[in-house]
Design a protein around this motif. Structure first.
Motif, PDB file in Angstrom:
ATOM      1  N   SER A 165       0.801  -1.231   0.149  1.00 35.51           N
ATOM      2  CA  SER A 165      -0.140   0.041  -0.293  1.00 35.51           C
ATOM      3  C   SER A 165       0.417   1.465   0.259  1.00 35.51           C
ATOM      4  N   SER A 166       2.612   1.248  -0.596  1.00 36.67           N
ATOM      5  CA  SER A 166       2.643   2.552  -0.859  1.00 36.67           C
ATOM      6  C   SER A 166       3.475   2.344  -1.635  1.00 36.67           C
ATOM      7  N   LEU A 167       3.895   1.909  -2.556  1.00 39.72           N
ATOM      8  CA  LEU A 167       3.767   2.063  -4.172  1.00 39.72           C
ATOM      9  C   LEU A 167       3.030   2.636  -5.089  1.00 39.72           C
ATOM     10  N   PRO A 168       3.850   3.565  -5.963  1.00 39.99           N
ATOM     11  CA  PRO A 168       5.566   3.836  -5.795  1.00 39.99           C
ATOM     12  C   PRO A 168       6.002   5.046  -4.930  1.00 39.99           C
ATOM     13  N   TYR A 169       5.245   5.471  -3.826  1.00 38.72           N
ATOM     14  CA  TYR A 169       5.705   6.271  -2.777  1.00 38.72           C
ATOM     15  C   TYR A 169       6.921   6.428  -2.598  1.00 38.72           C
ATOM     16  N   PRO A 170       7.885   5.155  -1.992  1.00 42.49           N
ATOM     17  CA  PRO A 170       9.320   4.973  -1.147  1.00 42.49           C
ATOM     18  C   PRO A 170      10.131   4.742  -2.518  1.00 42.49           C
ATOM     19  N   ASP A 171      11.073   5.566  -2.563  1.00 44.92           N
ATOM     20  CA  ASP A 171      11.708   5.923  -2.731  1.00 44.92           C
ATOM     21  C   ASP A 171      13.326   4.804  -2.799  1.00 44.92           C
ATOM     22  N   PHE A 172      12.686   2.987  -3.420  1.00 42.79           N
ATOM     23  CA  PHE A 172      13.505   2.295  -2.434  1.00 42.79           C
ATOM     24  C   PHE A 172      15.392   2.540  -3.546  1.00 42.79           C
ATOM     25  N   ASP A 173      16.086   2.050  -2.621  1.00 44.04           N
ATOM     26  CA  ASP A 173      17.270   1.366  -3.161  1.00 44.04           C
ATOM     27  C   ASP A 173      17.313   0.159  -3.405  1.00 44.04           C
ATOM     28  N   TYR A 174      17.096  -0.584  -4.630  1.00 46.35           N
ATOM     29  CA  TYR A 174      16.957  -1.649  -4.731  1.00 46.35           C
ATOM     30  C   TYR A 174      17.859  -2.214  -4.492  1.00 46.35           C
ATOM     31  N   THR A 175      19.145  -1.979  -4.546  1.00 45.99           N
ATOM     32  CA  THR A 175      19.865  -2.996  -5.113  1.00 45.99           C
ATOM     33  C   THR A 175      20.350  -3.502  -3.232  1.00 45.99           C
ATOM     34  N   LYS A 176      19.472  -2.993  -2.341  1.00 47.11           N
ATOM     35  CA  LYS A 176      19.616  -2.663  -0.583  1.00 47.11           C
ATOM     36  C   LYS A 176      18.625  -4.086  -0.074  1.00 47.11           C
ATOM     37  N   LEU A 177      17.615  -4.593  -1.417  1.00 40.98           N
ATOM     38  CA  LEU A 177      16.962  -5.533  -1.368  1.00 40.98           C
ATOM     39  C   LEU A 177      16.513  -6.779  -1.973  1.00 40.98           C
ATOM     40  N   ASP A 178      16.315  -7.690  -1.944  1.00 46.99           N
ATOM     41  CA  ASP A 178      15.474  -8.584  -2.321  1.00 46.99           C
ATOM     42  C   ASP A 178      14.352  -8.784  -3.038  1.00 46.99           C
ATOM     43  N   THR A 179      13.109  -8.497  -2.947  1.00 45.15           N
ATOM     44  CA  THR A 179      12.367  -8.545  -3.223  1.00 45.15           C
ATOM     45  C   THR A 179      11.416  -8.120  -2.821  1.00 45.15           C
ATOM     46  N   VAL A 180      10.301  -7.409  -3.604  1.00 45.64           N
ATOM     47  CA  VAL A 180       9.637  -6.824  -3.200  1.00 45.64           C
ATOM     48  C   VAL A 180       7.737  -6.730  -3.816  1.00 45.64           C
ATOM     49  N   PHE A 181       7.568  -6.432  -3.725  1.00 44.51           N
ATOM     50  CA  PHE A 181       5.786  -6.597  -4.202  1.00 44.51           C
ATOM     51  C   PHE A 181       4.670  -5.716  -3.648  1.00 44.51           C
ATOM     52  N   PHE A 182       3.588  -5.453  -4.555  1.00 49.21           N
ATOM     53  CA  PHE A 182       2.602  -4.735  -3.900  1.00 49.21           C
ATOM     54  C   PHE A 182       1.243  -5.613  -5.101  1.00 49.21           C
ATOM     55  N   SER A 183       0.034  -4.431  -4.556  1.00 49.46           N
ATOM     56  CA  SER A 183      -1.243  -4.592  -5.540  1.00 49.46           C
ATOM     57  C   SER A 183      -1.385  -3.777  -6.293  1.00 49.46           C
ATOM     58  N   VAL A 184      -2.462  -4.067  -7.350  1.00 49.43           N
ATOM     59  CA  VAL A 184      -2.263  -3.278  -8.753  1.00 49.43           C
ATOM     60  C   VAL A 184      -3.737  -1.921  -7.753  1.00 49.43           C
ATOM     61  N   GLN A 185      -4.070  -2.138  -6.704  1.00 49.63           N
ATOM     62  CA  GLN A 185      -5.686  -1.856  -6.282  1.00 49.63           C
ATOM     63  C   GLN A 185      -5.831  -1.142  -4.775  1.00 49.63           C
TER      64      GLN A 185
END
Lengths: 360, 360
Positions: free
Chosen positions: A168-188
């Motif tokens: 319930s946050s993306l696209p707001y957070p400006d993640f540094d994806y190199t410091k994460l491994d998997t991320v997910f969100f819902s379209v609704q």
């Protein structure tokens, strides 16, 4: 049916362009398009390339389309955990992720705090988990985990995969994806689309881990295991007949977001959150549920309304606005307000003014 | 994009009312409706009650909404098989069901015949499987299994659960559900809806079997296991945020089918199949792939076109019709024609006349 502008945190108000995109979709035959056609491949490609640009996603990441974020919880546990995951639990959704690991026969551990609390500094993980699961934005409570706290977990546990629920946050957070491994969100949620699609981002380490489990003879599921999703994604396809229309509409809204500019979306999100939290701070009857400002979600704002809850709902409805109920046991005493790209500044100003009218 | 009337077997031509229902859905706020609202409960109820009436489903059956028929294959194996399922394999989809059982760590067995062949008399199953899986209508080959052969399996193996893949045939087959245990279909086939929803019917024995596996400590999955689906279905809800719009549209098309009458739909299906098979029998260049008339599918009709395939496609496209490609290795030599409720008699007559124009 009387219709209100929808502040529920998901399904939420549609992004204002969706109905037009739906009309175009029918005109172009998208609802009956074969998922094995070249035209579908082009849609898959447009949607994923748009998402890569919007999220500033590094090349090693793959984008998979899944039935729901709930399904993604299950697929993460199946594909990325042989035995031990570690979960930061501070609400109903982070708790459900933990429980799914139990249901799939794993031995998850957790750090748990009360609703409304968070993990400003992460937590001391003394075990050696294969995967650390954080809910960056708890939709049930409106608590966010600061990005620096998330990155610190990765620094402290470089060998664990780091899974981030940003439903319930993306696209707001400006993640540094190199410091994460998997991320997910819902379209609704923040993408303002009809429900029925989850988006799962995985990096190379996730692909390698799933392969490793498979080579050990561990079942990682079937059509929606990572190797199957990855093989199909290389051809811009999905293993099953997917929600073609959902993937098409997501691609169109992503293009709309890109035209508007993700930085403008983020700045507007912060402005809208600021005026609502300010109102809750000043209000004689209402207050923010999350007290620690560093943990206050920008995209799901939860107000303690106590005995005034029903009255607030009725007043907002009389102004054409629909707040979200509090979650679970807070249903009668809290309200939740989504702050997504479709919620215009003017709508938020009207919301704040309307709350301000309730004084005694 | 040039648009043709779509004879592909799925996603197929939309049912002609769908676009109107979609407009109504937007007007009523369905795309942003909360799946925990009373209005959603009412939609779930209308859709399932309509399906019960259309299919003449006995009371003991539950109706669950799942992401896709592919997911239902996986959920059937997880929830209903501890170790041994038995699969009738005569095409790509029945084979995939068998393979999913292997991927989930079970020990499935199979009876296998070549593409275009079937099982007019069932097969001698000498083992004692927990579940027998039949593909009543093989979308890849156009082979149907006669209902009496399916019922005979149940009579011979009363202790096994009988699972019937009717993905591309329902609502045409007039099943006696008391002789089956679980049946499933996809909405993008004969129901003429956008893809992104599978419908799973299970009886009491399936519910008991899943409970039994769970009590033995076997993982039967998480949010989409049968106990979770069943608990939510009692409240007219789903465990996850579902494809709300898909469930709504399905309910509306089911009402349209009920108004038209399922017997009329079945009679028209038989008429359209008869004239196309007759044309293929008489045609100098084309022929039915399935030779045994007792096994010829009424809803997915496969034509051997050999070296004439591309020419047939072009001729049909020039008349505004889009045939489906042959499946897999038959892509260049066969065409598939869906015969669903949206394919009008007049369209089929035009199709037959157009094929008849290709003589030498």
């Amino acid at each position: 049916m009387s219709q209100h502008f929808n502040f529920t945190p998901g399904p939420s108000q549609l992004y204002f362009t969706v109905e037009d995109h739906m009309r175009t979709a029918f005109r172009e035959g998208i609802p009956s398009l074969s998922h094995r056609s070249k035209k579908f491949d082009a849609i898959y490609r447009e949607t994923t390339e748009g998402l890569r640009e919007l999220l500033n996603l590094p090349g090693g990441y793959q984008i998979f389309f899944i039935g729901s974020a709930t399904e993604i919880w299950e697929r993460i546990i199946q594909n990325l955990v042989e035995d031990r995951s570690y979960h930061f639990v501070n609400g109903s959704f982070s708790k459900r992720f933990f429980e799914i690991a139990q249901q799939l026969g794993k031995h998850p551990q957790k750090a748990e705090v009360a609703f409304g609390q968070g993990f400003p500094e992460g937590a001391d993980i003394t075990s050696n988990p294969e995967l650390i699961a954080v809910t960056q934005n708890e939709t049930s409570t409106g608590v966010s985990m600061p990005l620096e706290a998330i990155y610190k977990l990765k620094a402290q546990h470089p060998d664990a995969l780091l899974a981030v629920d940003a439903v319930s946050s993306l696209p707001y957070p400006d993640f540094d994806y190199t410091k994460l491994d998997t991320v997910f969100f819902s379209v609704q949620k923040a993408f303002g689309l009809p429900a029925g699609l989850g988006v799962w981002l995985v990096n190379e380490k996730c692909i390698a881990k799933a392969d490793q489990l498979l080579s050990k003879g561990i079942s990682i599921g079937s059509y929606h295991n990572i190797p199957s999703l990855y093989t199909h994604a290389q051809k811009f396809q999905t293993p099953e007949t997917p929600n073609v229309l959902g993937i098409y509409l997501l691609g169109k809204v992503v293009q709309d977001f890109l035209r508007r500019g993700v930085n403008i979306i983020r700045k507007e999100t912060e402005y809208k959150a600021a005026i609502l939290y300010q109102e809750l701070e000043r209000h004689p009857l209402l207050s923010a549920f999350v007290k620690d400002k560093a943990l206050q979600s920008k995209t799901v704002i939860v107000a303690d309304c106590g005995a005034h809850t029903e009255r607030v709902i009725q007043h907002l409805q009389s102004k054409g606005m629909q707040p979200g109920d509090g979650y679970g046991s807070f249903k009668k005493t809290q309200l939740r307000f989504a702050n997504f790209p479709t919620h215009a500044k003017e709508q938020f100003e009207l919301l704040v003014d309307s709350l301000n009218e309730i004084r005694d």
